[in-house]
Enzyme design. Sequence first.
Site, PDB file in Angstrom:
ATOM      1  CE  LYS A 199      -3.539   1.923   2.901  1.00 60.51           C
ATOM      2  NZ  LYS A 199      -4.313   1.807   4.117  1.00 60.51           N
ATOM      3  CD  GLU A 205       9.460  -6.175   6.910  1.00 64.03           C
ATOM      4  OE1 GLU A 205       9.164  -5.058   6.437  1.00 64.03           O
ATOM      5  OE2 GLU A 205       9.254  -6.490   8.099  1.00 64.03           O
ATOM      6  N   GLY A 257      -4.705  -2.370   5.200  1.00 68.75           N
ATOM      7  CA  GLY A 257      -3.941  -3.499   4.667  1.00 68.75           C
ATOM      8  C   GLY A 257      -4.609  -4.842   4.911  1.00 68.75           C
ATOM      9  NE  ARG A 258      -6.272  -4.526  11.102  1.00 68.86           N
ATOM     10  CZ  ARG A 258      -5.654  -3.351  11.241  1.00 68.86           C
ATOM     11  NH1 ARG A 258      -4.542  -3.114  10.570  1.00 68.86           N
ATOM     12  NH2 ARG A 258      -6.127  -2.414  12.033  1.00 68.86           N
ATOM     13  CD  GLU A 343      -1.680  -4.977  11.495  1.00 70.37           C
ATOM     14  OE1 GLU A 343      -0.435  -5.137  11.534  1.00 70.37           O
ATOM     15  OE2 GLU A 343      -2.301  -4.925  10.415  1.00 70.37           O
ATOM     16  CG  HIS A 374      -3.335 -36.644  15.631  1.00 69.94           C
ATOM     17  ND1 HIS A 374      -3.509 -37.899  16.167  1.00 69.94           N
ATOM     18  CD2 HIS A 374      -4.380 -36.434  14.798  1.00 69.94           C
ATOM     19  CE1 HIS A 374      -4.605 -38.435  15.640  1.00 69.94           C
ATOM     20  NE2 HIS A 374      -5.160 -37.566  14.812  1.00 69.94           N
ATOM     21  CE  LYS A 503       5.834  -1.426   9.964  1.00 73.51           C
ATOM     22  NZ  LYS A 503       4.810  -0.712   9.199  1.00 73.51           N
TER      23      LYS A 503
END
Length: 542
Positions: A199, A205, A257-258, A343, A374, A503
């Site tokens: 965005k 990253e 973003g999410r 978030e 399991h 950050k």
Amino acid sequence: MTTWNDLHAHRQANADRPIAALFAAEPDRAAKRSTEACGMVLDWSKTTLDDRAVELLLDLAHDVPARREAMFTGERINETEGRAVLHAALRAVVAENPAPVVVDGRDVLPGVADTLARMRRFAERIRDGKIAGQGGSYTDVVNIGIGGSDLGPAMAVRALAPYHDGPRVHFISNVDGADAHDTLKDLDPERTLVIVGSKTFTTIETMTNAATARDWMGRTVTNPASQFAALSSALGKTAQFGIDADRVFGFEDWVGGRYSVWGPIGLSLMIAIGPERFDEFLSGAAAMDAHFRETAPDRNMPVMLALVGLWHHQVCGYPTRAVLPYDQRLLRLPAYLQQLEMESNGKRVSMDGADLPRVSGPVVWGEPGTNGQHAFYQLIHQGTEVVPCEFMVAAQGHEPDLDKHHKLLLANCLAQSQALMRGRSLDEARALMQAKGLGGDELDRQARHRVFPGNRPSTTLVYPKLTPFRLGTIIALYEHRVFVEGVVLGINSFDQWGVELGKELALAIAPLLDGDADARQGQDGSTLRLAGLVDEMRGADA
Ligand code: F6P
């Protein structure tokens, strides 16, 4: 007006009443304590909620209808960033004649429709080979992004694998070079399209991975930027990177973003399954939007799911909740929901900046069943803390010839919620041990290990099949659940200031790792020692 204290008092007064007793008292409990929407059923009967608790919770949620309308009509409800919250507009455009959604006097839907049309054209031309790489039609697409620019499409591409008829799609998110290396190593740069989803187009990253992918491509491709596309609102920055404007798909600041998989960030999904299936995905979400917007709170699935969540976390004090899809292709759904829920609602102050007077959103975690059974279900059944479980399962699989697998999957899903509720008493455990021939102290000791306390709450979401439409409804259900919980808690579910400090500090620490003595200034002893250790180990044999 209801207060949290009323809920705590009600819970206290009924603390000894087992869920199973509620079924005995209410013969129609299973039907009464479930909610239907868009062809799905959410069964919340295996919780301790009764009429009074529901009534109190609904009253506590009295602000929801007004806030919901404010969201859908483009008010700036993300007050700390001064933004509207309109991810629903991204899917509103699939309806015939949608009502305008106005922000600052402008209907945003024509812009959304234009971008969607451009995405469709681009995806179709990638799929039919009309847009090709230097070595021919694209065989592979790599989406580079992180957080909301990765988890949505990565989750959805996997979930909708049976509909995948486009080029292979891969995802690089982590700044760890292993991610880029392992993903790119077997791909042909001349037939790979790289989509950079960010965005802001500044996320370290993503920009590091994008630069690495461009270098990788540049080894054989004459003009690597021509094999890139960008999903971003930062048009100046995408141009600087060298990506042609007609391959940039933008979205506005009212898409968090999410919450962004429904627009350009979903391009890799659209290329994988095709524009028509992508439209179905949007239609599913739009159907849930309509249900959420138009249905009375007590029959409203996102509202009820939120109230169950608030009951378990804020009232009963259960610290986490597990999302347990009995649907292998929803493998990445728990990770997706971790971002969506944590978030959004992991906040310590309310909208006005005052300390939150109660706990914020819970830790969300999970894995698909039956694999989790399991592994960590031991703790869910017999650990000292209660973990409310959110099961979900499709009535039908995609493999009709493997229906015996699917029946076993279903049986396991139903058995787990039953076991959690029912438990196994000491007497039952003793009888089992006796049948095995044990007696005396040993019988008692062994029996105690085999006791299940039971009375552990769960919900089960049942849907017909994991289609694109269905995935859209499920994701939108959870988005609106997060919204309702946020409204009741009085927090802003749409900012994420908590990710910023780390950050900033990473930027200050990076020069330290390059030996910059000035960067030692202001660092604490532990960080300096760790940086020193890393430095030593980088020089040593591994
Ligand atoms: O660091 C958190 C975050 O801002 C998320 O909210 C977002 O989804 C992600 O980073 C990626 O941001 P961008 O799309 O701007 O690269």
